[in-house]
Design a protein around this motif. Structure first.
Motif, PDB file in Angstrom:
ATOM      1  N   GLU A  94      11.620  -0.309  16.029  1.00 50.15           N
ATOM      2  CA  GLU A  94      11.006  -1.058  14.929  1.00 50.15           C
ATOM      3  C   GLU A  94      10.816  -0.180  13.699  1.00 50.15           C
ATOM      4  O   GLU A  94      11.030  -0.624  12.571  1.00 50.15           O
ATOM      5  N   LEU A  95      10.414   1.065  13.913  1.00 51.42           N
ATOM      6  CA  LEU A  95      10.244   1.997  12.799  1.00 51.42           C
ATOM      7  C   LEU A  95      11.561   2.153  12.052  1.00 51.42           C
ATOM      8  O   LEU A  95      11.603   2.054  10.819  1.00 51.42           O
ATOM      9  N   GLY A 100      13.805   2.337   7.936  1.00 50.37           N
ATOM     10  CA  GLY A 100      14.986   3.177   7.793  1.00 50.37           C
ATOM     11  C   GLY A 100      14.738   4.610   8.220  1.00 50.37           C
ATOM     12  O   GLY A 100      15.630   5.448   8.185  1.00 50.37           O
ATOM     13  N   CYS A 101      13.520   4.919   8.648  1.00 49.64           N
ATOM     14  CA  CYS A 101      13.163   6.271   9.077  1.00 49.64           C
ATOM     15  C   CYS A 101      13.582   6.445  10.542  1.00 49.64           C
ATOM     16  O   CYS A 101      13.119   5.698  11.403  1.00 49.64           O
ATOM     17  N   LEU A 125      11.668  11.985   0.130  1.00 55.74           N
ATOM     18  CA  LEU A 125      13.118  12.151   0.000  1.00 55.74           C
ATOM     19  C   LEU A 125      13.776  10.870  -0.503  1.00 55.74           C
ATOM     20  O   LEU A 125      14.683  10.921  -1.344  1.00 55.74           O
ATOM     21  N   LEU A 126      13.333   9.735   0.005  1.00 59.04           N
ATOM     22  CA  LEU A 126      13.874   8.462  -0.481  1.00 59.04           C
ATOM     23  C   LEU A 126      13.599   8.281  -1.966  1.00 59.04           C
ATOM     24  O   LEU A 126      14.474   7.845  -2.717  1.00 59.04           O
ATOM     25  N   LEU A 147       7.412   1.420   4.770  1.00 62.12           N
ATOM     26  CA  LEU A 147       7.085   2.822   5.010  1.00 62.12           C
ATOM     27  C   LEU A 147       5.812   3.215   4.266  1.00 62.12           C
ATOM     28  O   LEU A 147       4.917   3.849   4.831  1.00 62.12           O
ATOM     29  N   TYR A 148       5.718   2.829   3.018  1.00 60.91           N
ATOM     30  CA  TYR A 148       4.545   3.143   2.192  1.00 60.91           C
ATOM     31  C   TYR A 148       3.275   2.536   2.807  1.00 60.91           C
ATOM     32  O   TYR A 148       2.251   3.203   2.933  1.00 60.91           O
ATOM     33  N   LEU A 149       3.355   1.277   3.223  1.00 58.06           N
ATOM     34  CA  LEU A 149       2.189   0.622   3.814  1.00 58.06           C
ATOM     35  C   LEU A 149       1.816   1.225   5.160  1.00 58.06           C
ATOM     36  O   LEU A 149       0.629   1.352   5.485  1.00 58.06           O
TER      37      LEU A 149
END
Length: 194
Positions: A94-95, A100-101, A125-126, A147-149
């Motif tokens: 799920e991650l 995309g990580c 990096l993104l 990702l931010y959330l």
């Protein structure tokens, strides 16, 4: 406003924090705090009664405090993780799918916790290699917002004792970004505090 791991929030990041109603929590981290006052309050906190012991009596943090000071919504659907929970391997999948990580060896701890440093590094990096522009596909914008959330959930709303890991269980709430504003974040944060 400087944010996590040197990453600066973009307008898309801010759009989703406003949608969830957590922008004020992030902004509160930028306010200069009176360290002496904070230390006095910490000394007067009694975990056994969940109250501050002051000269004027006992005081505690209430739902209204969370709503007014942090602007977190207290109305809405409750946040809870249904049983049975997905197997630990699905959190890794799920991650990768949502953000995309791709976790490297040693970045996942205890099957369901991801290194905060690794998440922040990936976001930084993104932001450097693929900045979000008007031409960025929506799927990439959503991936970055996920990702931010996730970082915000693990560092501001629901931090753990170590402060260095984020529970991947929060991915369950990030599936549909349009639904994030429907949850009662203030109730969840207050319950997590206790």
């Amino acid at each position: 406003m400087e944010s996590f791991g040197g990453s600066t929030p973009t307008s898309s990041h801010l759009r989703y924090t406003l949608l969830v109603g957590i922008y004020n929590c992030i902004a509160a981290g930028q306010v200069q705090h009176d360290r002496a006052l904070v230390m006095v309050m910490v000394e007067r906190w009694r975990p056994e009664t969940h109250t501050f012991h002051l000269r004027i009596g006992e005081a505690t943090i209430k739902l209204q405090d969370v709503e007014v000071m942090y602007g977190l919504q207290v109305d809405g659907r409750p946040l809870y993780i249904e049983e049975p929970q997905p197997p630990p391997s699905s959190y890794r999948e799920e991650l990768t799918r949502l953000t995309g990580c791709v976790p490297q060896e040693g970045e996942i701890h205890g099957q369901t916790r991801m290194s905060m440093v690794a998440l922040c590094t990936h976001l930084r990096l993104l932001d450097i290699e693929h900045p979000i522009t008007d031409g960025t596909p929506q799927v990439d914008v959503d991936s970055r917002a996920h990702l931010y959330l996730l970082i915000i959930f693990g560092s501001i709303l629901f931090p753990n004792i170590s402060g260095s890991h984020v529970s991947l269980k929060y991915l369950l709430f990030l599936e549909d970004l349009g639904e994030l504003g429907c949850y009662s974040w203030g109730v969840a944060v207050l319950a997590y505090l206790y």
